[in-house]
Write a protein that holds these residues in place. Structure first.
Motif, PDB file in Angstrom:
ATOM      1  N   THR A 125     -11.778  -2.559   6.043  1.00 46.75           N
ATOM      2  CA  THR A 125     -11.520  -1.166   5.668  1.00 46.75           C
ATOM      3  C   THR A 125     -10.175  -1.120   4.959  1.00 46.75           C
ATOM      4  OG1 THR A 125     -12.746  -0.319   7.566  1.00 46.75           O
ATOM      5  CG2 THR A 125     -11.198   1.191   6.519  1.00 46.75           C
ATOM      6  N   TRP A 126     -10.144  -0.390   3.870  1.00 47.39           N
ATOM      7  CA  TRP A 126      -8.927  -0.235   3.058  1.00 47.39           C
ATOM      8  C   TRP A 126      -8.486   1.220   3.078  1.00 47.39           C
ATOM      9  CZ3 TRP A 126      -6.956  -4.670   0.852  1.00 47.39           C
ATOM     10  CH2 TRP A 126      -7.803  -5.782   0.852  1.00 47.39           C
ATOM     11  N   MET A 127      -7.198   1.452   3.269  1.00 48.00           N
ATOM     12  CA  MET A 127      -6.651   2.794   3.157  1.00 48.00           C
ATOM     13  C   MET A 127      -6.098   2.921   1.743  1.00 48.00           C
ATOM     14  SD  MET A 127      -3.690   4.769   5.311  1.00 48.00           S
ATOM     15  CE  MET A 127      -2.358   3.785   4.628  1.00 48.00           C
ATOM     16  N   VAL A 128      -6.473   4.010   1.078  1.00 43.63           N
ATOM     17  CA  VAL A 128      -6.088   4.220  -0.308  1.00 43.63           C
ATOM     18  C   VAL A 128      -5.457   5.586  -0.466  1.00 43.63           C
ATOM     19  CG1 VAL A 128      -6.943   4.320  -2.689  1.00 43.63           C
ATOM     20  CG2 VAL A 128      -8.002   2.745  -1.059  1.00 43.63           C
ATOM     21  N   SER A 129      -4.376   5.661  -1.199  1.00 40.43           N
ATOM     22  CA  SER A 129      -3.741   6.941  -1.513  1.00 40.43           C
ATOM     23  C   SER A 129      -3.133   6.839  -2.902  1.00 40.43           C
ATOM     24  CB  SER A 129      -2.671   7.291  -0.474  1.00 40.43           C
ATOM     25  OG  SER A 129      -1.700   6.278  -0.416  1.00 40.43           O
ATOM     26  N   PRO A 130      -2.942   7.990  -3.556  1.00 33.94           N
ATOM     27  CA  PRO A 130      -2.301   7.953  -4.888  1.00 33.94           C
ATOM     28  C   PRO A 130      -0.877   7.434  -4.731  1.00 33.94           C
ATOM     29  CG  PRO A 130      -3.258  10.114  -4.435  1.00 33.94           C
ATOM     30  CD  PRO A 130      -3.313   9.326  -3.163  1.00 33.94           C
ATOM     31  N   ILE A 190     -10.540   6.154  -7.181  1.00 37.92           N
ATOM     32  CA  ILE A 190     -10.003   7.427  -7.666  1.00 37.92           C
ATOM     33  C   ILE A 190     -11.027   8.534  -7.453  1.00 37.92           C
ATOM     34  CG2 ILE A 190      -9.329   8.705  -9.749  1.00 37.92           C
ATOM     35  CD1 ILE A 190      -7.942   6.069 -10.685  1.00 37.92           C
ATOM     36  N   GLY A 191     -12.298   8.246  -7.739  1.00 38.68           N
ATOM     37  CA  GLY A 191     -13.368   9.223  -7.506  1.00 38.68           C
ATOM     38  C   GLY A 191     -13.470   9.590  -6.031  1.00 38.68           C
ATOM     39  N   GLY A 192     -13.353   8.595  -5.153  1.00 40.75           N
ATOM     40  CA  GLY A 192     -13.390   8.856  -3.713  1.00 40.75           C
ATOM     41  C   GLY A 192     -12.223   9.712  -3.269  1.00 40.75           C
ATOM     42  N   LEU A 193     -11.048   9.433  -3.792  1.00 40.07           N
ATOM     43  CA  LEU A 193      -9.865  10.239  -3.444  1.00 40.07           C
ATOM     44  C   LEU A 193     -10.058  11.696  -3.862  1.00 40.07           C
ATOM     45  CD1 LEU A 193      -6.950   7.814  -4.373  1.00 40.07           C
ATOM     46  CD2 LEU A 193      -7.538   8.631  -2.089  1.00 40.07           C
ATOM     47  N   ARG A 194     -10.650  11.896  -5.022  1.00 42.85           N
ATOM     48  CA  ARG A 194     -10.912  13.270  -5.505  1.00 42.85           C
ATOM     49  C   ARG A 194     -11.864  14.022  -4.578  1.00 42.85           C
ATOM     50  NH1 ARG A 194     -11.447  11.319 -11.592  1.00 42.85           N
ATOM     51  NH2 ARG A 194      -9.245  11.448 -12.166  1.00 42.85           N
ATOM     52  N   ARG A 195     -12.734  13.265  -3.881  1.00 36.10           N
ATOM     53  CA  ARG A 195     -13.667  13.879  -2.925  1.00 36.10           C
ATOM     54  C   ARG A 195     -13.077  13.955  -1.527  1.00 36.10           C
ATOM     55  NH1 ARG A 195     -16.676  10.371  -5.764  1.00 36.10           N
ATOM     56  NH2 ARG A 195     -16.953   8.939  -4.026  1.00 36.10           N
ATOM     57  N   GLY A 196     -11.796  13.555  -1.382  1.00 31.29           N
ATOM     58  CA  GLY A 196     -11.121  13.674  -0.100  1.00 31.29           C
ATOM     59  C   GLY A 196     -11.187  12.454   0.795  1.00 31.29           C
ATOM     60  N   LYS A 197     -11.737  11.342   0.290  1.00 34.63           N
ATOM     61  CA  LYS A 197     -11.797  10.114   1.097  1.00 34.63           C
ATOM     62  C   LYS A 197     -10.481   9.354   0.971  1.00 34.63           C
ATOM     63  CE  LYS A 197     -15.269   7.486   1.359  1.00 34.63           C
ATOM     64  NZ  LYS A 197     -16.317   6.495   1.095  1.00 34.63           N
ATOM     65  N   HIS A 198     -10.088   8.674   2.050  1.00 35.30           N
ATOM     66  CA  HIS A 198      -8.901   7.840   2.008  1.00 35.30           C
ATOM     67  C   HIS A 198      -9.149   6.454   2.589  1.00 35.30           C
ATOM     68  CE1 HIS A 198      -6.065  10.856   0.583  1.00 35.30           C
ATOM     69  NE2 HIS A 198      -6.782  11.703   1.290  1.00 35.30           N
ATOM     70  N   TYR A 199     -10.294   6.257   3.217  1.00 39.53           N
ATOM     71  CA  TYR A 199     -10.644   4.971   3.814  1.00 39.53           C
ATOM     72  C   TYR A 199     -11.957   4.485   3.205  1.00 39.53           C
ATOM     73  CZ  TYR A 199      -7.035   6.201   7.112  1.00 39.53           C
ATOM     74  OH  TYR A 199      -5.834   6.559   7.661  1.00 39.53           O
ATOM     75  N   PHE A 200     -11.967   3.228   2.791  1.00 41.08           N
ATOM     76  CA  PHE A 200     -13.114   2.660   2.105  1.00 41.08           C
ATOM     77  C   PHE A 200     -13.422   1.290   2.699  1.00 41.08           C
ATOM     78  CE2 PHE A 200     -10.849   5.423  -0.753  1.00 41.08           C
ATOM     79  CZ  PHE A 200     -11.829   6.102  -1.447  1.00 41.08           C
ATOM     80  N   ILE A 209      -2.872   0.693  -2.042  1.00 42.08           N
ATOM     81  CA  ILE A 209      -4.048   0.117  -1.387  1.00 42.08           C
ATOM     82  C   ILE A 209      -3.565  -0.795  -0.262  1.00 42.08           C
ATOM     83  CG2 ILE A 209      -6.096  -1.318  -1.688  1.00 42.08           C
ATOM     84  CD1 ILE A 209      -6.001  -0.486  -4.705  1.00 42.08           C
ATOM     85  N   THR A 210      -4.005  -0.487   0.961  1.00 44.14           N
ATOM     86  CA  THR A 210      -3.553  -1.237   2.132  1.00 44.14           C
ATOM     87  C   THR A 210      -4.752  -1.689   2.954  1.00 44.14           C
ATOM     88  OG1 THR A 210      -1.611   0.198   2.220  1.00 44.14           O
ATOM     89  CG2 THR A 210      -2.076  -1.115   4.177  1.00 44.14           C
ATOM     90  N   ARG A 211      -4.772  -2.986   3.300  1.00 43.20           N
ATOM     91  CA  ARG A 211      -5.813  -3.478   4.217  1.00 43.20           C
ATOM     92  C   ARG A 211      -5.563  -2.791   5.551  1.00 43.20           C
ATOM     93  NH1 ARG A 211      -8.409  -8.612   3.668  1.00 43.20           N
ATOM     94  NH2 ARG A 211      -6.719  -9.038   2.223  1.00 43.20           N
ATOM     95  N   TRP A 212      -6.537  -2.039   6.040  1.00 42.93           N
ATOM     96  CA  TRP A 212      -6.325  -1.192   7.203  1.00 42.93           C
ATOM     97  C   TRP A 212      -6.869  -1.798   8.483  1.00 42.93           C
ATOM     98  CZ3 TRP A 212      -3.021   2.436   7.981  1.00 42.93           C
ATOM     99  CH2 TRP A 212      -3.184   3.325   9.048  1.00 42.93           C
ATOM    100  N   SER A 213      -8.117  -2.211   8.472  1.00 38.36           N
ATOM    101  CA  SER A 213      -8.711  -2.793   9.674  1.00 38.36           C
ATOM    102  C   SER A 213      -9.954  -3.596   9.307  1.00 38.36           C
ATOM    103  CB  SER A 213      -9.080  -1.709  10.693  1.00 38.36           C
ATOM    104  OG  SER A 213     -10.177  -0.954  10.224  1.00 38.36           O
TER     105      SER A 213
END
Length: 83
Positions: free
Chosen positions: A75-80, A23-33, A65-69
């Protein structure tokens, strides 16, 4: 504060920490972790993060939360999640 209480009620301690981190990462504009970077920042193993993110991808009500690559680490793609 109600949101944090809700997280603690729905998830174990590790999962709550990961959700708060995302959630903190999303607030900073990140979507991939990457699991290894989450692990480093939270003092966990990459395997522990990956296992919990796989569980959270199924049960998390706050985030999509989606396993991306996989390249050196998952790498996980995350969105609200839509309300």
């Amino acid at each position: 504060m109600v949101k944090h209480k809700s997280l603690r009620e729905n998830y174990n301690d590790t999962q709550s920490r990961i959700v708060q981190y995302l959630i903190g990462g999303l607030r900073r504009g990140k979507h991939y972790f990457k699991s290894k970077y989450i692990a480093h920042d939270l003092g966990l193993s990459a395997k522990e993060v990956g296992t919990n993110l796989a569980i959270l991808s199924e049960i998390c009500e706050e985030l999509e939360i989606t396993r991306w690559s996989y390249s050196n680490s998952t790498t996980w793609m995350v969105s609200p999640r839509a309300a």
